[in-house]
Structures are given as structure tokens and as C-alpha cells.
Design a protein around this motif. Structure first.
Motif, PDB file in Angstrom:
ATOM      1  N   GLU A 113      -7.078   5.498   7.553  1.00 17.74           N
ATOM      2  CA  GLU A 113      -6.101   6.501   7.983  1.00 17.74           C
ATOM      3  C   GLU A 113      -4.767   6.288   7.281  1.00 17.74           C
ATOM      4  OE1 GLU A 113      -3.896   8.003  12.099  1.00 17.74           O
ATOM      5  OE2 GLU A 113      -5.568   6.595  12.232  1.00 17.74           O
ATOM      6  N   LEU A 114      -4.338   5.047   7.207  1.00 15.23           N
ATOM      7  CA  LEU A 114      -3.084   4.717   6.528  1.00 15.23           C
ATOM      8  C   LEU A 114      -3.157   5.088   5.048  1.00 15.23           C
ATOM      9  CD1 LEU A 114      -0.317   3.406   6.169  1.00 15.23           C
ATOM     10  CD2 LEU A 114      -1.460   1.169   6.162  1.00 15.23           C
ATOM     11  N   TYR A 115      -4.230   4.710   4.386  1.00 19.77           N
ATOM     12  CA  TYR A 115      -4.377   5.002   2.960  1.00 19.77           C
ATOM     13  C   TYR A 115      -4.341   6.510   2.698  1.00 19.77           C
ATOM     14  CZ  TYR A 115      -6.479   5.707  -1.598  1.00 19.77           C
ATOM     15  OH  TYR A 115      -6.726   6.135  -2.869  1.00 19.77           O
ATOM     16  N   HIS A 116      -5.128   7.261   3.447  1.00 23.52           N
ATOM     17  CA  HIS A 116      -5.190   8.708   3.216  1.00 23.52           C
ATOM     18  C   HIS A 116      -3.843   9.379   3.470  1.00 23.52           C
ATOM     19  CE1 HIS A 116      -9.356   8.783   2.173  1.00 23.52           C
ATOM     20  NE2 HIS A 116      -9.682   8.140   3.282  1.00 23.52           N
ATOM     21  N   ALA A 117      -3.145   8.939   4.512  1.00 23.07           N
ATOM     22  CA  ALA A 117      -1.813   9.495   4.774  1.00 23.07           C
ATOM     23  C   ALA A 117      -0.844   9.123   3.654  1.00 23.07           C
ATOM     24  CB  ALA A 117      -1.299   8.999   6.123  1.00 23.07           C
ATOM     25  N   LEU A 142       0.816  -1.214   0.000  1.00 21.70           N
ATOM     26  CA  LEU A 142       0.000   0.000   0.000  1.00 21.70           C
ATOM     27  C   LEU A 142       0.851   1.267   0.000  1.00 21.70           C
ATOM     28  CD1 LEU A 142      -2.550   1.781   0.567  1.00 21.70           C
ATOM     29  CD2 LEU A 142      -2.193   1.263   2.957  1.00 21.70           C
ATOM     30  N   LEU A 143       1.767   1.371   0.922  1.00 24.16           N
ATOM     31  CA  LEU A 143       2.539   2.603   1.052  1.00 24.16           C
ATOM     32  C   LEU A 143       3.379   2.859  -0.199  1.00 24.16           C
ATOM     33  CD1 LEU A 143       3.366   5.021   2.748  1.00 24.16           C
ATOM     34  CD2 LEU A 143       5.147   3.603   3.773  1.00 24.16           C
ATOM     35  N   GLU A 144       4.072   1.840  -0.651  1.00 19.06           N
ATOM     36  CA  GLU A 144       4.948   2.008  -1.802  1.00 19.06           C
ATOM     37  C   GLU A 144       4.177   2.442  -3.053  1.00 19.06           C
ATOM     38  OE1 GLU A 144       4.768  -0.516   0.316  1.00 19.06           O
ATOM     39  OE2 GLU A 144       6.748  -1.324   0.757  1.00 19.06           O
ATOM     40  N   LEU A 145       3.039   1.806  -3.298  1.00 19.99           N
ATOM     41  CA  LEU A 145       2.277   2.128  -4.499  1.00 19.99           C
ATOM     42  C   LEU A 145       1.538   3.457  -4.379  1.00 19.99           C
ATOM     43  CD1 LEU A 145       1.030  -1.427  -5.466  1.00 19.99           C
ATOM     44  CD2 LEU A 145       2.948  -0.127  -6.404  1.00 19.99           C
ATOM     45  N   ALA A 146       1.109   3.804  -3.167  1.00 20.28           N
ATOM     46  CA  ALA A 146       0.489   5.118  -2.971  1.00 20.28           C
ATOM     47  C   ALA A 146       1.508   6.224  -3.248  1.00 20.28           C
ATOM     48  CB  ALA A 146      -0.070   5.237  -1.559  1.00 20.28           C
ATOM     49  N   LEU A 147       2.718   6.042  -2.752  1.00 19.22           N
ATOM     50  CA  LEU A 147       3.758   7.042  -2.982  1.00 19.22           C
ATOM     51  C   LEU A 147       4.150   7.117  -4.452  1.00 19.22           C
ATOM     52  CD1 LEU A 147       6.033   6.441   0.133  1.00 19.22           C
ATOM     53  CD2 LEU A 147       4.459   8.356  -0.274  1.00 19.22           C
TER      54      LEU A 147
END
Length: 117
Positions: free
Chosen positions: A39-43, A14-19
Motif C-alpha cells: 500500500e505504501l509503495y503504490h501510494a 522508499l518515499l523519497e525515491l518513489a517521488l
């Protein structure tokens, strides 16, 4: 492909692809922990690493189960443990047992103990 919108398709990246610019998330574990995952997704999509990184580190051992063959059973078991009935799996899937069930339970109970919801 500059006109192609990318979605996050596995919870443990999630974090890597969101960034990297993903515009949405086909998510599994928000079924068990909707508030913490939202919360994690939006951040993450906002690039707010100060908020996203601690959440991601805290939830990652749980989110890893979304990339396993038993992801449906894992999510349903985590939902049950978190107090959001996931119910039994339907054939051809079978309930988790043994070491896999123990691993999902451990990661889920850790998330619950850390206050994720």
C-alpha cells in the motif's frame, strides 16, 4: 542518465525515491508486512502523499532496520513476530541479541499494534 531506470534499494528511503521517479523496489520489509508495504509503495509511486505519508511515518522506525548491517536478521525477526516465519539466519550471520534485538522487537510490535500486516 535519462534512459536509466532507478530502483529503490533501501526500505527507509522508499518515499523519497518513489517521488523522485524510481520504477521499482528491491524490498526487505514487505516480507514481514506485505499488505502495508505494498500500500505504501503504490501510494508513493502514484505521488499520493495523503495516503503515503501517514503510512511512511508509521512504518519508518521499522523500515530503518533495512539499512543496518543486521538487516537480514532484523527482517527475519520481524517476520517471526508478525506471524510469517522467517526462520534462523545462516552463517556467517548470527542471531540478534541485546539492544539491537530489543530495538527491532519494539519497532515490529509497534507496527503490529498499529494494525500493519
Amino acid at each position: 542518465a535519462p534512459d536509466l531506470d532507478l530502483l529503490i534499494g533501501a526500505d527507509d528511503v522508499l518515499l523519497e525515491l518513489a517521488l523522485a521517479g524510481a520504477v521499482g523496489w528491491i524490498a526487505g520489509y514487505p516480507n514481514a508486512f506485505p499488505a502495508s508495504c505494498a500500500e505504501l509503495y503504490h501510494a508513493a509511486v502514484a505521488g499520493d502523499l495523503e495516503s503515503a505519508l501517514p503510512l511512511y511515518r508509521s512504518l519508518h522506525s521499522l523500515l530503518r532496520w533495512d539499512s543496518k548491517t543486521e538487516f537480514v536478521q532484523s527482517i527475519k525477526l520481524s517476520m517471526d513476530i508478525a506471524g510469517r516465519p522467517g526462520g534462523p539466519v545462516r552463517p556467517p550471520r548470527t542471531p540478534l541479541s541485546g539492544e539491537i534485538e530489543a530495538g527491532v522487537r519494539l519497532a515490529t510490535e509497534k507496527a503490529v499494534a498499529e494494525g500493519h500486516h
